[in-house]
Design an enzyme around this catalytic site. Structure first.
Site, PDB file in Angstrom:
ATOM      1  N   GLY A 113      -4.299  -3.426   1.445  1.00  0.00           N
ATOM      2  CA  GLY A 113      -5.214  -2.260   1.849  1.00  0.00           C
ATOM      3  C   GLY A 113      -4.738  -1.809   3.249  1.00  0.00           C
ATOM      4  O   GLY A 113      -5.458  -1.163   4.116  1.00  0.00           O
ATOM      5  N   HIS A 141      -3.938  -5.792  12.915  1.00  0.00           N
ATOM      6  CA  HIS A 141      -5.199  -5.696  13.536  1.00  0.00           C
ATOM      7  C   HIS A 141      -6.209  -6.765  12.711  1.00  0.00           C
ATOM      8  O   HIS A 141      -6.068  -6.627  11.519  1.00  0.00           O
ATOM      9  CB  HIS A 141      -5.743  -4.059  13.303  1.00  0.00           C
ATOM     10  CG  HIS A 141      -5.612  -3.588  12.084  1.00  0.00           C
ATOM     11  ND1 HIS A 141      -4.565  -3.019  11.791  1.00  0.00           N
ATOM     12  CD2 HIS A 141      -6.513  -3.488  11.141  1.00  0.00           C
ATOM     13  CE1 HIS A 141      -4.679  -2.440  10.562  1.00  0.00           C
ATOM     14  NE2 HIS A 141      -6.080  -2.662  10.167  1.00  0.00           N
TER      15      HIS A 141
HETATM   16  P1  AMP Z   1      -6.762  -1.135   7.487  1.00  0.00           P
HETATM   17  O1  AMP Z   1      -6.985  -0.393   6.201  1.00  0.00           O
HETATM   18  O2  AMP Z   1      -6.941  -2.520   7.573  1.00  0.00           O
HETATM   19  O3  AMP Z   1      -5.312  -0.705   7.987  1.00  0.00           O
HETATM   20  O4  AMP Z   1      -7.691  -0.443   8.595  1.00  0.00           O
HETATM   21  C1  AMP Z   1      -7.478   0.483   9.537  1.00  0.00           C
HETATM   22  C2  AMP Z   1      -8.820   0.734  10.177  1.00  0.00           C
HETATM   23  O5  AMP Z   1      -8.446   1.707  11.079  1.00  0.00           O
HETATM   24  C3  AMP Z   1      -9.816   1.472   8.931  1.00  0.00           C
HETATM   25  O6  AMP Z   1     -10.858   0.627   9.051  1.00  0.00           O
HETATM   26  C4  AMP Z   1     -10.051   2.807   9.909  1.00  0.00           C
HETATM   27  O7  AMP Z   1     -11.297   3.191   9.682  1.00  0.00           O
HETATM   28  C5  AMP Z   1      -9.710   2.566  11.228  1.00  0.00           C
HETATM   29  N1  AMP Z   1      -9.313   3.679  11.930  1.00  0.00           N
HETATM   30  C6  AMP Z   1      -8.329   4.718  11.456  1.00  0.00           C
HETATM   31  N2  AMP Z   1      -8.335   5.456  12.415  1.00  0.00           N
HETATM   32  C7  AMP Z   1      -9.005   5.133  13.769  1.00  0.00           C
HETATM   33  C8  AMP Z   1      -9.249   5.745  15.048  1.00  0.00           C
HETATM   34  N3  AMP Z   1      -8.909   6.601  15.548  1.00  0.00           N
HETATM   35  N4  AMP Z   1     -10.267   4.929  15.828  1.00  0.00           N
HETATM   36  C9  AMP Z   1     -10.569   3.528  15.189  1.00  0.00           C
HETATM   37  N5  AMP Z   1     -10.331   3.189  14.031  1.00  0.00           N
HETATM   38  C10 AMP Z   1      -9.680   3.797  13.305  1.00  0.00           C
END
Ligand code: AMP
Ligand code: ZN
Length: 112
Positions: A91, A98
């Site tokens: 996912g 991160h």
């Molecule tokens: P993943 O799906 O584990 O790659 O997590 C990526 C995360 O980044 C998701 O939970 C998104 O909501 C978050 N995300 C995407 N764009 C931003 C943004 N501009 N600022 C903060 N979080 C973000």
């Protein structure tokens, strides 16, 4: 480099910063999945857990220490969950490693 989290770290794209030091950056997730939901990332661009090596893996221990400090500062004494999504089936949507930190309520398990 065209990386969303590198751009948030550099300030090119605004983020809701919680914590920063020379190695890591923490900010609130834009689409929170719990009352408290923030992300902790290394400043160094590492794509995913699969790109960790003996040379760069030390940052992960540092990230966990930072998470514990932030969780305490944010009042997550009752606990929290740390999540790393790795690769497509995991996912992962942003290709900069991160760690999600979720808390502020009892979380269900399993997450599937
Ligand atoms: P993943 O799906 O584990 O790659 O997590 C990526 C995360 O980044 C998701 O939970 C998104 O909501 C978050 N995300 C995407 N764009 C931003 C943004 N501009 N600022 C903060 N979080 C973000
Ligand atoms: Zn990056």
């Amino acid at each position: 480099m065209d990386c969303l989290f590198c751009k948030i770290i550099s300030g090119e794209i605004p983020g809701k910063k919680i914590y920063e030091d020379e190695k890591v950056y923490a900010f609130y997730d834009i689409n929170p999945q719990a009352p408290v939901h923030f992300l902790v990332v290394p400043k160094e661009h590492i794509k995913s857990c699969n790109e960790l090596t003996p040379e760069n893996a030390e940052i992960i221990g540092h990230i966990f220490l930072v998470i514990a400090k932030i969780a305490k500062d944010l009042g997550l004494e009752k606990g929290y969950r740390i999540v790393n999504n790795c690769g497509e089936d995991g996912g992962q949507t942003v290709d900069h490693i991160h760690f999600h930190v979720l808390g502020g309520k009892p979380l269900s398990w399993p997450p599937l």
